[in-house]
Each structure stands twice: as C-alpha cells, then as structure tokens.
Design a protein around this motif. Structure first.
Motif, PDB file in Angstrom:
ATOM      1  N   THR A   1       2.868   6.515  13.576  1.00  0.00           N
ATOM      2  CA  THR A   1       3.176   6.525  12.147  1.00  0.00           C
ATOM      3  C   THR A   1       3.187   7.946  11.604  1.00  0.00           C
ATOM      4  O   THR A   1       4.074   8.313  10.825  1.00  0.00           O
TER       5      THR A   1
ATOM      6  N   ASN B   1       8.037  10.916  11.154  1.00  0.00           N
ATOM      7  CA  ASN B   1       8.063  10.838   9.693  1.00  0.00           C
ATOM      8  C   ASN B   1       9.473  10.489   9.234  1.00  0.00           C
ATOM      9  O   ASN B   1      10.121  11.242   8.532  1.00  0.00           O
TER      10      ASN B   1
ATOM     11  N   THR C   1      10.201   7.911   7.292  1.00  0.00           N
ATOM     12  CA  THR C   1      10.066   6.924   6.224  1.00  0.00           C
ATOM     13  C   THR C   1      10.737   7.356   4.934  1.00  0.00           C
ATOM     14  O   THR C   1      10.927   6.539   4.053  1.00  0.00           O
ATOM     15  N   ARG C   2      11.108   8.620   4.791  1.00  0.00           N
ATOM     16  CA  ARG C   2      11.721   9.084   3.543  1.00  0.00           C
ATOM     17  C   ARG C   2      13.187   8.644   3.431  1.00  0.00           C
ATOM     18  O   ARG C   2      13.666   8.394   2.350  1.00  0.00           O
TER      19      ARG C   2
ATOM     20  N   SER D   1      14.084   1.933   2.110  1.00  0.00           N
ATOM     21  CA  SER D   1      13.121   2.916   2.634  1.00  0.00           C
ATOM     22  C   SER D   1      11.741   2.259   2.691  1.00  0.00           C
ATOM     23  O   SER D   1      11.377   1.460   1.826  1.00  0.00           O
ATOM     24  N   TYR D   2      10.980   2.586   3.726  1.00  0.00           N
ATOM     25  CA  TYR D   2       9.658   1.999   3.956  1.00  0.00           C
ATOM     26  C   TYR D   2       8.596   3.068   3.777  1.00  0.00           C
ATOM     27  O   TYR D   2       8.765   4.213   4.185  1.00  0.00           O
ATOM     28  N   SER D   3       7.466   2.687   3.200  1.00  0.00           N
ATOM     29  CA  SER D   3       6.348   3.626   3.043  1.00  0.00           C
ATOM     30  C   SER D   3       5.619   3.769   4.372  1.00  0.00           C
ATOM     31  O   SER D   3       5.823   2.986   5.305  1.00  0.00           O
ATOM     32  N   GLN D   4       4.738   4.767   4.456  1.00  0.00           N
ATOM     33  CA  GLN D   4       3.986   4.963   5.696  1.00  0.00           C
ATOM     34  C   GLN D   4       3.048   3.788   5.965  1.00  0.00           C
ATOM     35  O   GLN D   4       2.817   3.431   7.119  1.00  0.00           O
ATOM     36  N   GLY D   5       2.512   3.197   4.941  1.00  0.00           N
ATOM     37  CA  GLY D   5       1.645   2.028   5.119  1.00  0.00           C
ATOM     38  C   GLY D   5       2.388   0.847   5.709  1.00  0.00           C
ATOM     39  O   GLY D   5       1.867   0.128   6.564  1.00  0.00           O
ATOM     40  N   GLN D   6       3.638   0.633   5.250  1.00  0.00           N
ATOM     41  CA  GLN D   6       4.435  -0.452   5.797  1.00  0.00           C
ATOM     42  C   GLN D   6       4.804  -0.185   7.253  1.00  0.00           C
ATOM     43  O   GLN D   6       4.751  -1.097   8.092  1.00  0.00           O
ATOM     44  N   VAL D   7       5.151   1.069   7.550  1.00  0.00           N
ATOM     45  CA  VAL D   7       5.500   1.420   8.930  1.00  0.00           C
ATOM     46  C   VAL D   7       4.282   1.219   9.834  1.00  0.00           C
ATOM     47  O   VAL D   7       4.389   0.670  10.933  1.00  0.00           O
TER      48      VAL D   7
END
Length: 148
Positions: free
Chosen positions: A44, A48, A50-51, A60-66
């Motif tokens: 994760t 990077n 996710t942006r 787009s997915y947040s880091q928490g979702q990933v």
C-alpha cells in the motif's frame, strides 16, 4: 473416598501404539494471515497509485481502501500458504513416527458392596412460628446484651 471393604480389581494389558509429532495448524494459519496483511501494508505504501483514477471504472481509491482490498486478498493467500506449509511439515514429520509399547492398567472397584450414603451438612428442620400448636420461645438473653 473408597470404602475399605471394597477390593479393587486390576486389569493389566500391554498395548502397542505410535507416537508422532504434529504441527499446530492454527498457529501456521495465523502466521500466514499476519504475513499477508504485512505484505498488503508494505504494498500500500510502496505503490502510490491511488491519486490517479482507475482506467476501467474512472474512480480513485484512498490508501485505506487499497490497504483493505490488499489485506483481504493477501491475508487469504497467506492463510492458504500457511495451511499448505503445515500440511507439508506434517507429512514429512509423520514419516518419522515411532512405535511404542504401553502398559495399560485399569482399576475397578467391586460392585457387590453397597456404598454408604454421605451426609454432607445436616440441618435441623425449620420451625414454623405461626402455628397455633407451638408458641414462640422466649429469649434468654436480655434485650440490651451485645450480640455475638
């Protein structure tokens, strides 16, 4: 406690058996899941991406979702790999089992003697004070005496 009048009968027999060591499967599964979640955590933060939005869904997915997606997938894969490792270890160690001879002894009391009933706590039956046949007994201690 056994009754001294009872005589125990003892049966002895020699029994053969096999002794082998076996891995704890639960520990292997838990370690596999932990390794999978740690791999998801590392991936994760290393990747990077996710942006930018996804090419297929334009989301787009947040880091928490990933991390959640990766932990779900890699945790399951880790549990699977941990179980396979435990099975392989069980098969290799299982071949090194050894035969042992065990002396099996059974002690049994004779049933022809009636056991005596045990009295654990004998309590006097309660007296009812409201019946006309019995009058309440007067107290022998003075009213101002200290109680024990």
């Amino acid at each position: 406690m056994s009754n001294p009048a009872q005589h125990p009968t003892t049966n002895e027999e020699i029994v053969g058996g096999r002794v082998r060591r076996a891995p704890r499967y639960g520990a292997f599964l838990v370690v596999g899941a932990i390794v999978g979640v740690l791999a998801a955590l590392i991936l994760t933060f290393v990747y990077n991406g996710t942006r930018t939005p996804s090419e297929l869904t334009n989301v787009s997915y947040s880091q928490g979702q990933v991390f959640g997606f990766l932990a779900l997938v890699l945790g399951t894969v880790g549990v699977l790999i941990g179980g396979i490792v435990a099975l392989v270890i069980d098969r290799t160690i299982g071949r090194r089992s050894r035969s042992v001879v065990v002396d099996h002894e059974t002690v049994q009391l004779e049933d022809d003697v009636e056991p005596e009933p045990m009295v654990l706590n004998q309590v006097d039956p309660p007296t009812s004070l409201g019946t006309p046949d019995q009058a309440p007994r007067p107290s022998t201690t003075p009213p101002d005496a200290p109680r024990p």
